[in-house]
Design a protein around this motif. Structure first.
Motif, PDB file in Angstrom:
ATOM      1  N   UNK A 174       3.013   8.514 -15.251  1.00 58.35           N
ATOM      2  CA  UNK A 174       3.290   8.467 -13.810  1.00 58.35           C
ATOM      3  C   UNK A 174       2.738   9.698 -13.101  1.00 58.35           C
ATOM      4  N   UNK A 175       2.826  10.847 -13.749  1.00 59.03           N
ATOM      5  CA  UNK A 175       2.339  12.092 -13.127  1.00 59.03           C
ATOM      6  C   UNK A 175       0.828  12.050 -12.936  1.00 59.03           C
ATOM      7  N   UNK A 176       0.109  11.607 -13.970  1.00 56.23           N
ATOM      8  CA  UNK A 176      -1.349  11.538 -13.856  1.00 56.23           C
ATOM      9  C   UNK A 176      -1.738  10.498 -12.809  1.00 56.23           C
ATOM     10  N   UNK A 177      -1.084   9.341 -12.839  1.00 58.68           N
ATOM     11  CA  UNK A 177      -1.410   8.278 -11.889  1.00 58.68           C
ATOM     12  C   UNK A 177      -1.172   8.744 -10.453  1.00 58.68           C
ATOM     13  N   UNK A 178      -0.083   9.474 -10.226  1.00 55.97           N
ATOM     14  CA  UNK A 178       0.198   9.965  -8.867  1.00 55.97           C
ATOM     15  C   UNK A 178      -0.891  10.918  -8.393  1.00 55.97           C
ATOM     16  N   UNK A 179      -1.388  11.756  -9.296  1.00 55.84           N
ATOM     17  CA  UNK A 179      -2.447  12.679  -8.909  1.00 55.84           C
ATOM     18  C   UNK A 179      -3.741  11.926  -8.617  1.00 55.84           C
ATOM     19  N   UNK A 180      -4.073  10.964  -9.468  1.00 59.97           N
ATOM     20  CA  UNK A 180      -5.314  10.204  -9.275  1.00 59.97           C
ATOM     21  C   UNK A 180      -5.262   9.352  -8.011  1.00 59.97           C
ATOM     22  N   UNK A 181      -4.069   8.956  -7.614  1.00 56.40           N
ATOM     23  CA  UNK A 181      -3.936   8.159  -6.383  1.00 56.40           C
ATOM     24  C   UNK A 181      -4.368   8.953  -5.158  1.00 56.40           C
ATOM     25  N   UNK A 182      -4.371  10.275  -5.286  1.00 58.64           N
ATOM     26  CA  UNK A 182      -4.761  11.129  -4.160  1.00 58.64           C
ATOM     27  C   UNK A 182      -6.255  11.465  -4.206  1.00 58.64           C
ATOM     28  N   UNK A 183      -7.059  10.600  -4.793  1.00 60.31           N
ATOM     29  CA  UNK A 183      -8.519  10.749  -4.807  1.00 60.31           C
ATOM     30  C   UNK A 183      -9.147   9.497  -4.199  1.00 60.31           C
ATOM     31  N   UNK A 184     -10.431   9.555  -3.846  1.00 63.81           N
ATOM     32  CA  UNK A 184     -11.072   8.391  -3.220  1.00 63.81           C
ATOM     33  C   UNK A 184     -11.644   7.396  -4.219  1.00 63.81           C
ATOM     34  N   UNK A 185     -11.339   7.558  -5.503  1.00 67.73           N
ATOM     35  CA  UNK A 185     -11.991   6.759  -6.530  1.00 67.73           C
ATOM     36  C   UNK A 185     -11.157   5.550  -6.950  1.00 67.73           C
ATOM     37  N   UNK A 186     -11.785   4.676  -7.752  1.00 65.28           N
ATOM     38  CA  UNK A 186     -11.141   3.482  -8.295  1.00 65.28           C
ATOM     39  C   UNK A 186     -10.877   3.700  -9.791  1.00 65.28           C
ATOM     40  N   UNK A 187      -9.758   3.140 -10.262  1.00 64.37           N
ATOM     41  CA  UNK A 187      -9.352   3.410 -11.636  1.00 64.37           C
ATOM     42  C   UNK A 187      -8.954   2.129 -12.368  1.00 64.37           C
ATOM     43  N   UNK A 188      -9.402   2.038 -13.609  1.00 67.84           N
ATOM     44  CA  UNK A 188      -8.910   1.043 -14.552  1.00 67.84           C
ATOM     45  C   UNK A 188      -7.970   1.783 -15.500  1.00 67.84           C
ATOM     46  N   UNK A 208      -0.451   0.551 -21.619  1.00 68.86           N
ATOM     47  CA  UNK A 208       0.226   0.784 -22.886  1.00 68.86           C
ATOM     48  C   UNK A 208       1.519   0.009 -23.060  1.00 68.86           C
ATOM     49  N   UNK A 209       2.285   0.343 -24.126  1.00 67.26           N
ATOM     50  CA  UNK A 209       3.413  -0.488 -24.549  1.00 67.26           C
ATOM     51  C   UNK A 209       4.561  -0.565 -23.552  1.00 67.26           C
ATOM     52  N   UNK A 210       4.710   0.443 -22.698  1.00 64.63           N
ATOM     53  CA  UNK A 210       5.787   0.443 -21.707  1.00 64.63           C
ATOM     54  C   UNK A 210       5.231   0.112 -20.326  1.00 64.63           C
ATOM     55  N   UNK A 211       4.282  -0.809 -20.309  1.00 62.84           N
ATOM     56  CA  UNK A 211       3.535  -1.143 -19.087  1.00 62.84           C
ATOM     57  C   UNK A 211       4.432  -1.609 -17.954  1.00 62.84           C
ATOM     58  N   UNK A 212       5.559  -2.235 -18.269  1.00 64.50           N
ATOM     59  CA  UNK A 212       6.429  -2.746 -17.216  1.00 64.50           C
ATOM     60  C   UNK A 212       7.088  -1.618 -16.416  1.00 64.50           C
ATOM     61  N   UNK A 213       7.085  -0.395 -16.982  1.00 64.72           N
ATOM     62  CA  UNK A 213       7.698   0.749 -16.304  1.00 64.72           C
ATOM     63  C   UNK A 213       6.684   1.541 -15.478  1.00 64.72           C
ATOM     64  N   UNK A 214       5.436   1.088 -15.454  1.00 63.72           N
ATOM     65  CA  UNK A 214       4.373   1.845 -14.795  1.00 63.72           C
ATOM     66  C   UNK A 214       3.824   1.025 -13.630  1.00 63.72           C
ATOM     67  N   UNK A 215       3.997   1.545 -12.410  1.00 58.66           N
ATOM     68  CA  UNK A 215       3.449   0.891 -11.224  1.00 58.66           C
ATOM     69  C   UNK A 215       2.149   1.578 -10.823  1.00 58.66           C
ATOM     70  N   UNK A 216       1.208   0.782 -10.367  1.00 60.54           N
ATOM     71  CA  UNK A 216      -0.104   1.312  -9.997  1.00 60.54           C
ATOM     72  C   UNK A 216      -0.309   1.224  -8.487  1.00 60.54           C
ATOM     73  N   UNK A 217      -0.912   2.267  -7.894  1.00 61.60           N
ATOM     74  CA  UNK A 217      -1.225   2.244  -6.458  1.00 61.60           C
ATOM     75  C   UNK A 217      -2.428   1.337  -6.183  1.00 61.60           C
ATOM     76  N   UNK A 218      -2.777   1.153  -4.920  1.00 65.07           N
ATOM     77  CA  UNK A 218      -3.828   0.183  -4.566  1.00 65.07           C
ATOM     78  C   UNK A 218      -5.206   0.489  -5.153  1.00 65.07           C
ATOM     79  N   UNK A 219      -5.506   1.774  -5.441  1.00 67.20           N
ATOM     80  CA  UNK A 219      -6.857   2.078  -5.947  1.00 67.20           C
ATOM     81  C   UNK A 219      -6.946   1.940  -7.468  1.00 67.20           C
ATOM     82  N   UNK A 220      -5.936   1.299  -8.060  1.00 73.42           N
ATOM     83  CA  UNK A 220      -5.921   1.151  -9.520  1.00 73.42           C
ATOM     84  C   UNK A 220      -5.580  -0.272  -9.920  1.00 73.42           C
ATOM     85  N   UNK A 221      -6.081  -0.624 -11.113  1.00 73.59           N
ATOM     86  CA  UNK A 221      -5.723  -1.896 -11.749  1.00 73.59           C
ATOM     87  C   UNK A 221      -5.576  -1.637 -13.232  1.00 73.59           C
ATOM     88  N   UNK A 222      -4.625  -2.301 -13.877  1.00 73.13           N
ATOM     89  CA  UNK A 222      -4.472  -2.092 -15.301  1.00 73.13           C
ATOM     90  C   UNK A 222      -3.578  -3.124 -15.942  1.00 73.13           C
TER      91      UNK A 222
END
Length: 428
Positions: free
Chosen positions: A283-297, A301-315
């Motif tokens: 969550x910490x890394x994803x929050x930081x990456x959300x504050x960039x102009x890039x797109x992310x895949x 991982x195994x606890x995927x249901x506990x991880x929400x992704x912002x609009x610039x990401x898909x996974x």
């Protein structure tokens, strides 16, 4: 080199984690397509995952079976989740609080499954046995057939006085701290090694080398590109062969999700099947990456249901990594050996956030070779992470060098080289 005249029976014994198992799946797939019988003595949670790929499963329990069936590799995912606070410590402190407990678990599994391993060997009657693990299973070395060891961790696992100690993440160009780290490893591990070594010889296997938990094989393969290897400082004997990469062939297809089209670079983020069990870090890394102009895949991982992704990401929980890497501009990784070598295979720069085991060594090696940037996963700032992304994306000379390095690695075709060498070992 060509194949042997008769079909072989090849027994693979991989560690339960995805990296070693996928490595064996890749090599085993080449051997199967050449007409050989390929059997996996994998850990029991892999049940049903290997037969669809054309392999036989003859699985082992490494502990008393759980009451409920487990997902593949579940034990190590839970182990990582529960011990994640240890990853914040310096590597020398992890020797007693994380590295040793891992060895203890691996040794416990080897002891538990030894009778079952002997049964499998008697039943399968292999022509050659291939182990991709870091701990000795005596039955594999006492079967009277060629034994092949695969090292799919950083090659500092093959120690030398002129290279840094494994698990340290220490630089190759600065020896301060090496002796202290080695002494602490000796202090924390010698009794464990001695007890295990006694048991190994009681099973009829030869003595273990000093402070080593596994023997060398009749043939030894390791996965690491020549351009990042340590052989100039620590040459290896004639039974050792480097595979510059070992990227499994897959029929899976990957199409870039429609929501990810548009501006900005395309970046792949994965902490591996184990590291992603640390949900707070994800969550910490994803929050930081959300504050960039890039797109992310994102490999969630195994606890995927506990991880929400912002609009610039898909996974998703599982992703076809070897299909995704050719499409991206940059890889953000934990530094596991599979992801590190696969990124180099496809010529991609890396930001490395190492957590445990050899990930510190890979992160350091990529940084000192100029192939990436090493950051502390628990202490990086937005400025440092975003600055590393901008620098690597803008370094055209590095991108050109990595493209050329990837072409060389792919041309060496480690997957088929490994299959050739295993055939040769089996037929003498």
């Amino acid at each position: 080199m060509g194949g042997p005249l008769r079909p072989l029976t090849v027994l693979f014994a991989p560690e339960s984690a995805y990296g070693p198992t996928n490595n064996c799946v890749g090599i085993g797939g080449v051997l199967r397509r050449r007409g050989h019988r390929v059997v996996f003595a994998a850990e029991a949670s892999w049940k049903g995952r290997l037969t669809p790929l054309g392999f036989e499963e003859d699985l082992v329990d490494l502990a008393p079976p759980p009451e409920q069936p487990q997902d593949a590799g579940r034990f190590w995912k839970d182990f990582v989740r529960d011990t994640a606070p240890e990853f914040r410590k310096p590597t020398i402190e992890q020797l007693s609080t994380w590295i040793k407990p891992v060895w203890e678990e691996l040794i416990s599994g080897a002891r538990y499954c030894e009778p079952r391993m002997k049964e499998i060997i008697d039943r399968v009657r292999p022509d050659v046995i291939v182990e991709d693990n870091v701990v000795c299973f005596p039955a594999l070395t006492t079967a009277g057939v060629p034994f092949v060891r695969i090292v799919s961790c950083n090659p500092l696992e093959m120690k030398g006085e002129r290279v840094p100690p494994p698990f340290s993440g220490y630089p190759a160009g600065n020896r301060s701290g090496w002796d202290e780290f080695r002494a602490e490893y000796d202090r924390t591990h010698r009794d464990l090694w001695s007890d295990f070594g006694t048991w190994v010889t009681e099973q009829g296997a030869r003595p273990l080398p000093d402070l080593e938990f596994i023997h060398e094989g009749d043939l030894n393969l390791y996965v690491y590109p020549e351009s990042a290897d340590y052989t100039d400082a620590r040459p290896l004997g004639p039974t050792w062969h480097r595979l510059d990469s070992s990227v499994r062939e897959t029929r899976e297809r990957f199409t870039l999700p429609a929501g990810l089209t548009g501006g900005g670079a395309l970046i792949y983020f994965s902490l591996g099947s184990l590291g992603s069990a640390d949900v707070d870090l994800m969550r910490r890394v994803i929050a930081s990456l959300a504050r960039t102009p890039h797109r992310y895949i994102v490999s969630k991982g195994p606890l995927h249901e506990e991880i929400e992704l912002p609009p610039n990401m898909w996974g998703e929980e599982f992703l076809p990594q070897t299909r995704i890497l050719p499409l991206v501009d940059l890889v953000i990784t934990h530094g596991g050996n599979n992801t590190t070598t696969e990124a180099l295979h496809f010529g991609k720069p890396m930001i490395l956030l190492p957590l445990f085991w050899d990930q510190h060594d890979n992160a350091q090696r990529m940084a000192e070779r100029g192939y990436g940037v090493r950051l502390d996963p628990y202490r990086f700032t937005d400025a440092r992470l975003h600055g590393a992304i901008d620098r690597l994306l803008g370094d055209t000379a590095l991108r050109r060098a990595l493209t050329e390095a990837g072409e060389t690695i792919r041309a060496r075709d480690g997957l088929h080289t490994a299959a050739d060498l295993i055939e040769r070992a089996a037929t003498g």
